[in-house]
Design an enzyme around this catalytic site. Structure first.
Site, mmCIF file in Angstrom:
data_model
loop_
_atom_site.group_PDB
_atom_site.id
_atom_site.type_symbol
_atom_site.label_atom_id
_atom_site.label_comp_id
_atom_site.label_asym_id
_atom_site.label_seq_id
_atom_site.Cartn_x
_atom_site.Cartn_y
_atom_site.Cartn_z
ATOM 1 N N GLU A 279 -27.548 -37.489 86.892
ATOM 2 C CA GLU A 279 -26.850 -38.159 85.813
ATOM 3 C C GLU A 279 -25.426 -38.241 85.946
ATOM 4 O O GLU A 279 -24.548 -37.878 85.132
ATOM 5 C CB GLU A 279 -26.867 -37.236 84.690
ATOM 6 C CG GLU A 279 -28.605 -37.035 84.261
ATOM 7 C CD GLU A 279 -29.062 -36.363 82.874
ATOM 8 O OE1 GLU A 279 -28.284 -35.028 82.800
ATOM 9 O OE2 GLU A 279 -29.684 -36.627 82.125
ATOM 10 N N CYS A 376 -30.809 -34.745 73.288
ATOM 11 C CA CYS A 376 -29.489 -34.762 73.111
ATOM 12 C C CYS A 376 -28.958 -35.996 72.491
ATOM 13 O O CYS A 376 -28.016 -35.981 71.560
ATOM 14 C CB CYS A 376 -28.691 -34.392 74.305
ATOM 15 S SG CYS A 376 -29.171 -35.452 76.006
HETATM 16 ZN ZN LIG Z 1 -27.866 -37.404 75.750
#
Ligand SMILES: [Zn+2]
Length: 610
Positions: A279, A376
């Site tokens: 990420e 998230c």
């Molecule tokens: Zn996220």
């Protein structure tokens, strides 16, 4: 002041959620939908997945090691929205707090045994942000007490030592708690967490310490690197520490890192983070459209950072990036019905995704999902939408500054104005003075808007022009001000040129060479193909002025293109350079990128071969 970021110094000051009311329009509608639909959606899923039950002691514990943070992000959203569901959820959270302030449903009993992946301080960061939101909107209550007890526990446990958390966010949370309470140890704790990072403070891992920005001290870094959300949350906290401690050198370091990251590591949509594996940002100019990761949370973190830098410096480029990211990332992250979300946001999708009913176990960006194992992004969208008015306008000794042109009413001192506009679909913006007063009114002219004009129409000439008409003057990109004093009925008219424009990539972005994209106003456009529409894998677009047409209040565009003939060779490499697609000419329909994926599974591309 009810605002997520309230620095004690800076070129611009926040106005607060009470002073900026969004009216129906692009953002006003989304903020209302968030309050009415998305917040409840998130709570339902957190209950269903057992993440709220963890706080009631239900066993076995469910969710990832950081799932507590999702409940805290939701509490922050509820706090900004003054949502009636907050007190009961806060009560549930409070049950799990231990006598010394420790609070974590995963690590209770084995505290602080994994700084690299445990996320304990990260979870506190989100809890403290929720507490600050509640304190500012409502005043002290159970949630604010829980947050303060947790912050005091952190200060007692970590003021001395060398450790910090693998996932930043507590830095900006502690600074904001200092701003909200005046308690200096919170600022000192944040400063020490920032200074410890990169000494190093964490163990090496297979991704390398750059993954969590522990490879070198923040002052020495040249660019944002590693995990994009972590890097941008950290940078936001560093700006906060720099502003509150008067550390100019530290602020300049982040500005330089921002500048290089925007120049070399940012997608056209404002998305950040190219690599799926960790990420992370990837290298300079590593910006592949199909393998762009562009986590929704990273774009929210980017908006948070740009807003902080804007407040500190007053530089329009920060608001420009925030606008690009708001319209093309935040608005993309949530479906038009407020109930499904993108985690990753690629700029090309080659194969339509398979619809899912339940939890999505992968963050791939082919279709919005109602929920994820790691959720998230939905909760981050909820809290950001709930606090969105905070980003629209600011004040200074010179008056008010309107950074984002969206229907709203803005109040500062004795002055009250109403912003009327169909932006981003139209470029006409009227700022009408509702209640007069002193001070200038400043509007941001976006960087793409060359040939914008502004006119001041005094109240004495409503509607009909004066004999000579109002004075119209050029409004170059940046900020344009009209000085007061103001009387009720006075008006400012800003005209932004909204013709669609072709945009070409830097030649060093190898993955985009030979292609172009279309933008109009702040919006990036894309070609989308659902069901039996022609596929988008093989086409060549003609760089000619796109044709506009309006469909249900949305401006769509058409460009001419040739489709591929479908010929299949046995080997995709030849001794001669490839030409244009050899198939039939077609009209390619382009839709705003933020709207793609709302008609079902589809292929999509922003960058068109030319
Ligand atoms: Zn996220």
């Amino acid at each position: 002041m009810a605002d997520p970021v309230v620095p004690s110094s800076g070129v611009l000051s926040p106005l607060g959620l009470d002073a900026v009311r969004l009216s129906p329009g692009f953002w006003g509608d989304r903020v209302a939908l968030n309050r009415e639909v998305t917040i409840a959606h998130c709570q339902e899923w957190e209950e269903r997945e057992g993440w709220i039950g963890n706080f009631r002691g239900e066993r076995p514990r469910r969710g990832r090691e950081f799932s507590d943070s999702e409940i805290y992000k939701l509490l922050e959203a509820m706090a900004w929205a003054d949502h009636p569901g907050l007190p009961a959820l806060a009560e549930t959270v409070a049950q799990a707090q231990e006598g010394d302030g420790y609070l974590n449903t995963r690590w209770s009993g084995s505290r602080y045994t994994d700084f690299e992946w445990g996320h304990e301080l990260y979870c506190y960061g989100h809890l403290i942000q929720a507490g600050v939101a509640r304190l500012r909107v409502h005043g002290e209550d159970l949630l604010t007490q829980v947050a303060v007890r947790a912050a005091d526990h952190v200060c007692r446990r970590f003021m001395e030592g060398t450790r910090t958390c693998g996932h930043p966010v507590i830095e900006m949370a502690l600074v904001e708690l200092y701003r909200a309470t005046g308690t200096e140890r919170y600022l000192e704790m944040a400063r020490r967490f920032v200074d410890r990072r990169g000494l190093p403070a964490l163990a090496d891992i297979p991704f390398g310490r750059a993954y969590y920005q522990d490879d070198l001290p923040v002052r020495q870094a040249q660019v944002f690197r590693g995990h994009a959300v972590r890097a941008l949350y950290l940078a936001s906290g560093v700006v906060d520490v720099a502003v509150e401690t008067g550390d100019e050198e530290l602020l300049k370091a982040v500005e330089a890192q921002w500048e290089r990251t925007v120049a070399r590591r940012t997608h056209l949509t404002g998305g950040m983070g190219s690599r799926h594996a960790d990420e992370s940002f990837g290298e300079d100019h590593e910006l592949p459209p199909d393998r762009a990761y562009n986590e929704t949370c990273a774009s929210i973190a980017s908006i948070m950072l740009s807003h902080r830098l804007l407040l500190a410096t007053g530089d329009a480029r920060y608001a420009d990036l925030a606008e690009r990211t708001l319209y093309n990332m935040l608005a993309t992250g949530v479906a038009l019905d407020g109930r499904s979300f993108f985690y990753a946001n690629p700029l090309q999708v080659r194969v339509p995704a398979v619809p899912l009913e339940g939890v999505n176990h992968a963050p791939e960006g082919g279709l919005r999902s109602p929920w994820f194992d790691v959720s998230c992004c939905p909760n981050n969208i909820a809290r950001t939408m709930a606090s969105l008015p905070a980003y629209v306008a600011t004040s200074s000794d010179d008056g008010i500054q309107i950074h984002h042109l969206t229907p709203s009413e803005i109040r500062h001192g004795r002055l009250a104005v109403r912003v009327e506009t169909g932006y981003p679909w139209t470029g006409s913006v009227r700022v009408r003075v509702l209640e007069g007063g002193p001070g200038g009114i400043t509007l941001r002219v976006p960087a793409w808007a060359s040939d914008a004009t502004i006119a001041h129409v005094p109240a004495s000439s409503p509607g009909a022009p004066l004999p000579d008409g109002p004075v119209v003057r050029p409004a170059p990109p940046g900020y344009v001000s009209v000085e007061g004093p103001w009387r009720a009925g006075d008006e400012i008219r800003l005209e932004l040129p909204m013709a669609p424009r072709w945009t070409f990539p830097d030649r060093r972005i190898d993955a985009l060479r030979g292609s172009a994209a279309v933008e109009r106003g702040p919006l990036v456009y894309c070609a989308e193909s659902v069901a039996d529409e022609p596929p988008l894998g093989d086409l060549t677009a003609r760089v000619e002025p796109p044709v506009e047409h309006e469909v249900d209040g949305v401006v769509e565009l058409e460009v001419a293109a040739a489709l591929g003939s479908g010929g299949e060779g046995g080997w995709p490499y030849t001794p001669v350079a490839g030409g244009r697609a050899g198939g039939p000419d077609v009209t390619l329909r382009l839709v705003p990128y933020h709207r793609w994926g709302n008609r079902g599974p589809a292929t999509m591309r922003v960058w068109l071969p030319i």
